[in-house]
Motif scaffolding. Sequence first.
Motif, PDB file in Angstrom:
ATOM      1  N   ARG A 111       0.839  -1.213   0.000  1.00 22.51           N
ATOM      2  CA  ARG A 111       0.000   0.000   0.000  1.00 22.51           C
ATOM      3  C   ARG A 111       0.867   1.254   0.000  1.00 22.51           C
ATOM      4  O   ARG A 111       0.599   2.217  -0.739  1.00 22.51           O
ATOM      5  CB  ARG A 111      -0.925   0.001   1.223  1.00 22.51           C
ATOM      6  N   LEU A 112       1.916   1.253   0.822  1.00 23.87           N
ATOM      7  CA  LEU A 112       2.804   2.411   0.892  1.00 23.87           C
ATOM      8  C   LEU A 112       3.533   2.628  -0.431  1.00 23.87           C
ATOM      9  O   LEU A 112       3.659   3.766  -0.911  1.00 23.87           O
ATOM     10  CB  LEU A 112       3.812   2.219   2.023  1.00 23.87           C
ATOM     11  N   PHE A 113       4.022   1.545  -1.036  1.00 23.79           N
ATOM     12  CA  PHE A 113       4.704   1.683  -2.321  1.00 23.79           C
ATOM     13  C   PHE A 113       3.765   2.244  -3.387  1.00 23.79           C
ATOM     14  O   PHE A 113       4.161   3.058  -4.218  1.00 23.79           O
ATOM     15  CB  PHE A 113       5.266   0.328  -2.776  1.00 23.79           C
ATOM     16  N   ARG A 114       2.518   1.783  -3.373  1.00 22.30           N
ATOM     17  CA  ARG A 114       1.547   2.298  -4.350  1.00 22.30           C
ATOM     18  C   ARG A 114       1.287   3.783  -4.130  1.00 22.30           C
ATOM     19  O   ARG A 114       1.155   4.558  -5.090  1.00 22.30           O
ATOM     20  CB  ARG A 114       0.237   1.508  -4.248  1.00 22.30           C
ATOM     21  N   GLU A 115       1.198   4.178  -2.874  1.00 26.03           N
ATOM     22  CA  GLU A 115       1.009   5.604  -2.569  1.00 26.03           C
ATOM     23  C   GLU A 115       2.149   6.439  -3.128  1.00 26.03           C
ATOM     24  O   GLU A 115       1.942   7.522  -3.673  1.00 26.03           O
ATOM     25  CB  GLU A 115       0.904   5.817  -1.051  1.00 26.03           C
ATOM     26  N   ILE A 116       3.369   5.941  -2.970  1.00 26.31           N
ATOM     27  CA  ILE A 116       4.531   6.658  -3.473  1.00 26.31           C
ATOM     28  C   ILE A 116       4.465   6.764  -4.996  1.00 26.31           C
ATOM     29  O   ILE A 116       4.654   7.847  -5.567  1.00 26.31           O
ATOM     30  CB  ILE A 116       5.843   5.939  -3.066  1.00 26.31           C
ATOM     31  N   ALA A 117       4.189   5.649  -5.666  1.00 22.94           N
ATOM     32  CA  ALA A 117       4.132   5.654  -7.129  1.00 22.94           C
ATOM     33  C   ALA A 117       3.064   6.612  -7.633  1.00 22.94           C
ATOM     34  O   ALA A 117       3.264   7.325  -8.624  1.00 22.94           O
ATOM     35  CB  ALA A 117       3.864   4.246  -7.644  1.00 22.94           C
ATOM     36  N   ASP A 118       1.921   6.647  -6.954  1.00 20.75           N
ATOM     37  CA  ASP A 118       0.817   7.531  -7.369  1.00 20.75           C
ATOM     38  C   ASP A 118       1.107   9.002  -7.098  1.00 20.75           C
ATOM     39  O   ASP A 118       0.555   9.883  -7.760  1.00 20.75           O
ATOM     40  CB  ASP A 118      -0.475   7.129  -6.651  1.00 20.75           C
ATOM     41  N   SER A 119       1.987   9.257  -6.121  1.00 23.96           N
ATOM     42  CA  SER A 119       2.231  10.651  -5.727  1.00 23.96           C
ATOM     43  C   SER A 119       3.343  11.328  -6.529  1.00 23.96           C
ATOM     44  O   SER A 119       3.462  12.550  -6.515  1.00 23.96           O
ATOM     45  CB  SER A 119       2.593  10.716  -4.232  1.00 23.96           C
ATOM     46  N   ILE A 120       4.148  10.530  -7.231  1.00 19.56           N
ATOM     47  CA  ILE A 120       5.265  11.103  -7.997  1.00 19.56           C
ATOM     48  C   ILE A 120       4.815  11.334  -9.437  1.00 19.56           C
ATOM     49  O   ILE A 120       4.384  10.414 -10.124  1.00 19.56           O
ATOM     50  CB  ILE A 120       6.499  10.171  -7.968  1.00 19.56           C
ATOM     51  N   THR A 121       4.941  12.553  -9.893  1.00 23.34           N
ATOM     52  CA  THR A 121       4.432  12.917 -11.215  1.00 23.34           C
ATOM     53  C   THR A 121       5.483  12.820 -12.313  1.00 23.34           C
ATOM     54  O   THR A 121       5.149  12.773 -13.496  1.00 23.34           O
ATOM     55  CB  THR A 121       3.884  14.358 -11.188  1.00 23.34           C
ATOM     56  N   ASP A 122       6.774  12.798 -11.940  1.00 25.56           N
ATOM     57  CA  ASP A 122       7.817  12.708 -12.960  1.00 25.56           C
ATOM     58  C   ASP A 122       8.476  11.326 -12.908  1.00 25.56           C
ATOM     59  O   ASP A 122       8.342  10.592 -11.938  1.00 25.56           O
ATOM     60  CB  ASP A 122       8.878  13.793 -12.763  1.00 25.56           C
ATOM     61  N   LYS A 123       9.187  10.980 -13.972  1.00 23.93           N
ATOM     62  CA  LYS A 123       9.858   9.680 -14.046  1.00 23.93           C
ATOM     63  C   LYS A 123      11.254   9.789 -13.433  1.00 23.93           C
ATOM     64  O   LYS A 123      12.271   9.623 -14.104  1.00 23.93           O
ATOM     65  CB  LYS A 123       9.931   9.209 -15.494  1.00 23.93           C
ATOM     66  N   SER A 124      11.268  10.051 -12.147  1.00 22.67           N
ATOM     67  CA  SER A 124      12.515  10.234 -11.426  1.00 22.67           C
ATOM     68  C   SER A 124      13.016   8.889 -10.898  1.00 22.67           C
ATOM     69  O   SER A 124      12.336   7.869 -10.983  1.00 22.67           O
ATOM     70  CB  SER A 124      12.309  11.195 -10.256  1.00 22.67           C
ATOM     71  N   TYR A 127      10.700   7.218  -8.374  1.00 17.47           N
ATOM     72  CA  TYR A 127       9.567   6.575  -9.036  1.00 17.47           C
ATOM     73  C   TYR A 127      10.003   5.243  -9.639  1.00 17.47           C
ATOM     74  O   TYR A 127       9.326   4.212  -9.487  1.00 17.47           O
ATOM     75  CB  TYR A 127       9.015   7.477 -10.139  1.00 17.47           C
ATOM     76  N   ALA A 128      11.154   5.248 -10.313  1.00 17.30           N
ATOM     77  CA  ALA A 128      11.650   4.037 -10.964  1.00 17.30           C
ATOM     78  C   ALA A 128      11.882   2.920  -9.950  1.00 17.30           C
ATOM     79  O   ALA A 128      11.494   1.763 -10.169  1.00 17.30           O
ATOM     80  CB  ALA A 128      12.938   4.342 -11.723  1.00 17.30           C
ATOM     81  N   GLN A 129      12.520   3.256  -8.828  1.00 21.23           N
ATOM     82  CA  GLN A 129      12.781   2.250  -7.794  1.00 21.23           C
ATOM     83  C   GLN A 129      11.480   1.719  -7.204  1.00 21.23           C
ATOM     84  O   GLN A 129      11.359   0.528  -6.902  1.00 21.23           O
ATOM     85  CB  GLN A 129      13.658   2.856  -6.697  1.00 21.23           C
ATOM     86  N   THR A 130      10.514   2.602  -7.037  1.00 18.29           N
ATOM     87  CA  THR A 130       9.244   2.203  -6.425  1.00 18.29           C
ATOM     88  C   THR A 130       8.466   1.256  -7.324  1.00 18.29           C
ATOM     89  O   THR A 130       7.980   0.205  -6.874  1.00 18.29           O
ATOM     90  CB  THR A 130       8.392   3.438  -6.098  1.00 18.29           C
ATOM     91  N   VAL A 131       8.337   1.604  -8.611  1.00 16.96           N
ATOM     92  CA  VAL A 131       7.561   0.725  -9.493  1.00 16.96           C
ATOM     93  C   VAL A 131       8.305  -0.588  -9.737  1.00 16.96           C
ATOM     94  O   VAL A 131       7.675  -1.648  -9.917  1.00 16.96           O
ATOM     95  CB  VAL A 131       7.214   1.422 -10.829  1.00 16.96           C
ATOM     96  N   PHE A 132       9.640  -0.545  -9.711  1.00 21.08           N
ATOM     97  CA  PHE A 132      10.398  -1.793  -9.842  1.00 21.08           C
ATOM     98  C   PHE A 132      10.128  -2.700  -8.641  1.00 21.08           C
ATOM     99  O   PHE A 132       9.925  -3.911  -8.798  1.00 21.08           O
ATOM    100  CB  PHE A 132      11.891  -1.501  -9.953  1.00 21.08           C
TER     101      PHE A 132
END
Length: 329
Positions: A111-124, A127-132
């Motif tokens: 849930r926390l990882f999804r929150e992070i991915a949803d909150s980041i608007t750029d492909k930084s 974001y990359a580490q979180t979606v991985f």
Amino acid sequence: RLLSDQRKLKDGVMDDVIALIRDAMVQQDSQNPDNNEELETRMEQLGDNMVYVAGMFLIMAADKLGPRCMSLAAPFLRKASFMGHTGAKYTFARLTLDGMGVEQDQPEAVRLFREIADSITDKSEPYAQTVFTLGTLHFYGKGVDVDTQQALAYFDAALDAGLTQAFHTLGMLYMRGDGVTVDQQKALGYYRRGAEQDDARCLNELATCHLTGAGVEKDAKKATEMYHDAAQLGNSNAMHSLGVCYWEGRGVDLDQDKAAYWWSQAADVHHPRACVNLAQLYLDGVGVKKDTAMARSLLQEAARRGLPEAGQLLEEMETRLKEDPSLDS
């Protein structure tokens, strides 16, 4: 002392971080609710980044000062994440996933990882580490049901965000047919794209493909060149494989000294198989000066790293030395 070594901290910041950590230790020892409220107020006054710094320093100190550091770090990272610090939320999610310093709760971590991915608007990078990470969790079913297609989508998103690690992961999946249909050419495509960006893991896998002929024509010379490039980038598997190539004369002239050198490089970063190979050289005095004490140390390290045959070889060595002490050097 650990904090004092951090030269990047501005004047005064280090003192605040140390004071915050000391207050947390007092609170943990006393278990006084009033102290907890005071600590919460202090953290809010210092701001999310300072609280995050305190938590990360405690994680860095855990190897030297013990597991208590993790239980001290978790509240700092939790607080900083509530205050909006993305790095703190990611790290706290990792702790929650693994149960380090906090009770393990894999669904909460997802849930926390999804929150992070949803909150980041750029492909930084965050974001990359979180979606991985989300891709890995969906692939292996940690905290969520296994969902290979969702995992692949997350891995692709990590690639789009520039995370070269995803090239290696996707290449491995398609090469092995792990959750997907085996597709060597697709795997090679991922490895090549990663290798073009100097990803050492991709270079190492691509070298192995050329050595074994997996999806490509066998070419031992090309394989050793790639192993060398990957080894220069710090890949311990490539260091070990390069040592094997020199030992067997595959793609290069047979050279025991160079085999010993590359196994030594890999053993320095605790590669278990390289430790065993190098131990054998020290036992026999091949490519290196005979040294049973060094051989023993290397076998013990390999055994600690989970290589079963290392323990067996260690027992055999000790038996031989007991029967003939003159073999000890």
